[in-house]
Design a protein around this motif. Sequence first.
Motif, PDB file in Angstrom:
ATOM      1  N   SER A 155       0.688  -1.695  -0.197  1.00  0.00           N
ATOM      2  CA  SER A 155       0.370   0.263  -0.042  1.00  0.00           C
ATOM      3  C   SER A 155       0.768   1.097  -0.035  1.00  0.00           C
ATOM      4  O   SER A 155       0.799   1.973  -0.555  1.00  0.00           O
ATOM      5  CB  SER A 155      -0.745   0.226   1.362  1.00  0.00           C
ATOM      6  N   LEU A 156       2.121   1.619   0.599  1.00  0.00           N
ATOM      7  CA  LEU A 156       2.851   2.499   0.636  1.00  0.00           C
ATOM      8  C   LEU A 156       3.526   2.617  -1.054  1.00  0.00           C
ATOM      9  O   LEU A 156       3.852   3.216  -1.401  1.00  0.00           O
ATOM     10  CB  LEU A 156       4.066   2.289   1.527  1.00  0.00           C
ATOM     11  N   LEU A 157       3.942   1.914  -1.891  1.00  0.00           N
ATOM     12  CA  LEU A 157       4.492   1.671  -2.997  1.00  0.00           C
ATOM     13  C   LEU A 157       3.185   1.629  -3.768  1.00  0.00           C
ATOM     14  O   LEU A 157       3.649   3.170  -4.379  1.00  0.00           O
ATOM     15  CB  LEU A 157       4.210   0.484  -3.292  1.00  0.00           C
ATOM     16  N   LEU A 158       1.974   2.095  -3.461  1.00  0.00           N
ATOM     17  CA  LEU A 158       1.010   2.536  -4.438  1.00  0.00           C
ATOM     18  C   LEU A 158       0.463   4.152  -4.261  1.00  0.00           C
ATOM     19  O   LEU A 158      -0.008   5.040  -4.611  1.00  0.00           O
ATOM     20  CB  LEU A 158      -0.894   1.800  -4.305  1.00  0.00           C
ATOM     21  N   ARG A 159       0.755   4.203  -2.939  1.00  0.00           N
ATOM     22  CA  ARG A 159       1.375   6.061  -2.278  1.00  0.00           C
ATOM     23  C   ARG A 159       2.302   6.501  -2.436  1.00  0.00           C
ATOM     24  O   ARG A 159       2.195   7.880  -1.772  1.00  0.00           O
ATOM     25  CB  ARG A 159       0.566   6.413  -0.954  1.00  0.00           C
ATOM     26  N   ILE A 160       3.354   5.830  -2.744  1.00  0.00           N
ATOM     27  CA  ILE A 160       4.552   6.190  -2.494  1.00  0.00           C
ATOM     28  C   ILE A 160       4.679   7.841  -3.529  1.00  0.00           C
ATOM     29  O   ILE A 160       5.415   8.541  -3.114  1.00  0.00           O
ATOM     30  CB  ILE A 160       5.950   5.094  -3.510  1.00  0.00           C
ATOM     31  N   SER A 161       3.842   8.380  -4.963  1.00  0.00           N
ATOM     32  CA  SER A 161       4.253   9.388  -5.525  1.00  0.00           C
ATOM     33  C   SER A 161       4.040  10.491  -4.841  1.00  0.00           C
ATOM     34  O   SER A 161       3.792  11.930  -5.238  1.00  0.00           O
ATOM     35  CB  SER A 161       3.376   9.309  -6.602  1.00  0.00           C
TER      36      SER A 161
END
Length: 361
Positions: free
Chosen positions: A190-196
């Motif tokens: 989930s952090l990768l999905l919101r990393i931007s």
Amino acid sequence: MDLLPDLWKQEYWLPPGVTWKDMEQLADSNRPEPQDLLVALPLSLGFVVLRHVFERFLAPPLCRYFGVKKRSRMPAGSFPQLEVFYSQRSSHPTQKEIASLMLLCGKTQRQVEMWFRRRRNQDRPCQTKKFGEAAWRFFFYLAAFVAGFFSLIDRPWFWDHRECWRQYPFQPLERAHFWYYMLELGFYFSLLLRISVDIKRKSAKMFHYGTGWKKTCDSLFVVFSVVFLVTRLVIFPSKLIRATLLLSMEVFEPFAGYYFFNILLMVLQVLHIFWAGLILRMVFKFLKGKLEKDERSDEESVTEEEEDNSEDENLDQSRDCYWEKSKETLNSRLSALTNNCVLNNLTHQRLSLPNRMTKSQ
């Protein structure tokens, strides 16, 4: 096409003398499979939704409780030419580009630089958003620590690390541990999905953003430093790396997976030593009373925002100073003019006094 089958060769991942067929003697419910990793994908979407709910409904009351407020920011102003350059080319123009923008919009270099600085500050997350991100990580890590502790505390291999290798690799995977791994993996997905859109924040930053929580923030920093140094520099190498590097050799001979995973653990230990150096430098500054910022954090946004605020304050102070000087100059000129008028009247009266006396005689 042969790369994928070669990747799963049993010589790479299993000790000598053990094959993939031997692993099938475990029950299907207790045997981990590569496709089990797919379970983390829907969990990651669930964490995204749960985080949205947390930041929408729970973070605002916490912000009010900790005294976290939005800082007022100076608006950049409406300049279409600069806005087009900012959105389409760069938010940090070079000196040559600033010179061309000065000619394009008819502004001074200081005005163009100030506009870009304020425009960048408008795109940065506010204090309440930063607090919400830190609070979300704080509550997850706290829940993960408690769940992991209670799922391991009653296992024999938690206390005796030789038990980790008993009957290896024919060891069943308990469902509690399976879901613990999947939830952790789903969280990091989930952090990768919101990393931007996310900015990495420490959990202790919650108290840094609040007002009146400086002592709490300092106390947490001391606790964090002690826990990090003890767990990363003492427990991790003496317990975990010793178990994987030395105790495992009492059960099986080295193979490719043994070297691969131990090299990764060694790299992680090098990073621990590097981070510990930064923390010790912060502790040294903290003891001397000179700790002003977290050296592990990205300083650019904070520094530039502080510079922008100081620039605005200096600009206001310069305006006030200019106004005070203008008032002093005006008052001095009025005083001089008044004195001149009074002096002229007195001189005129002295000159006209004999004439008036003669006329009176």
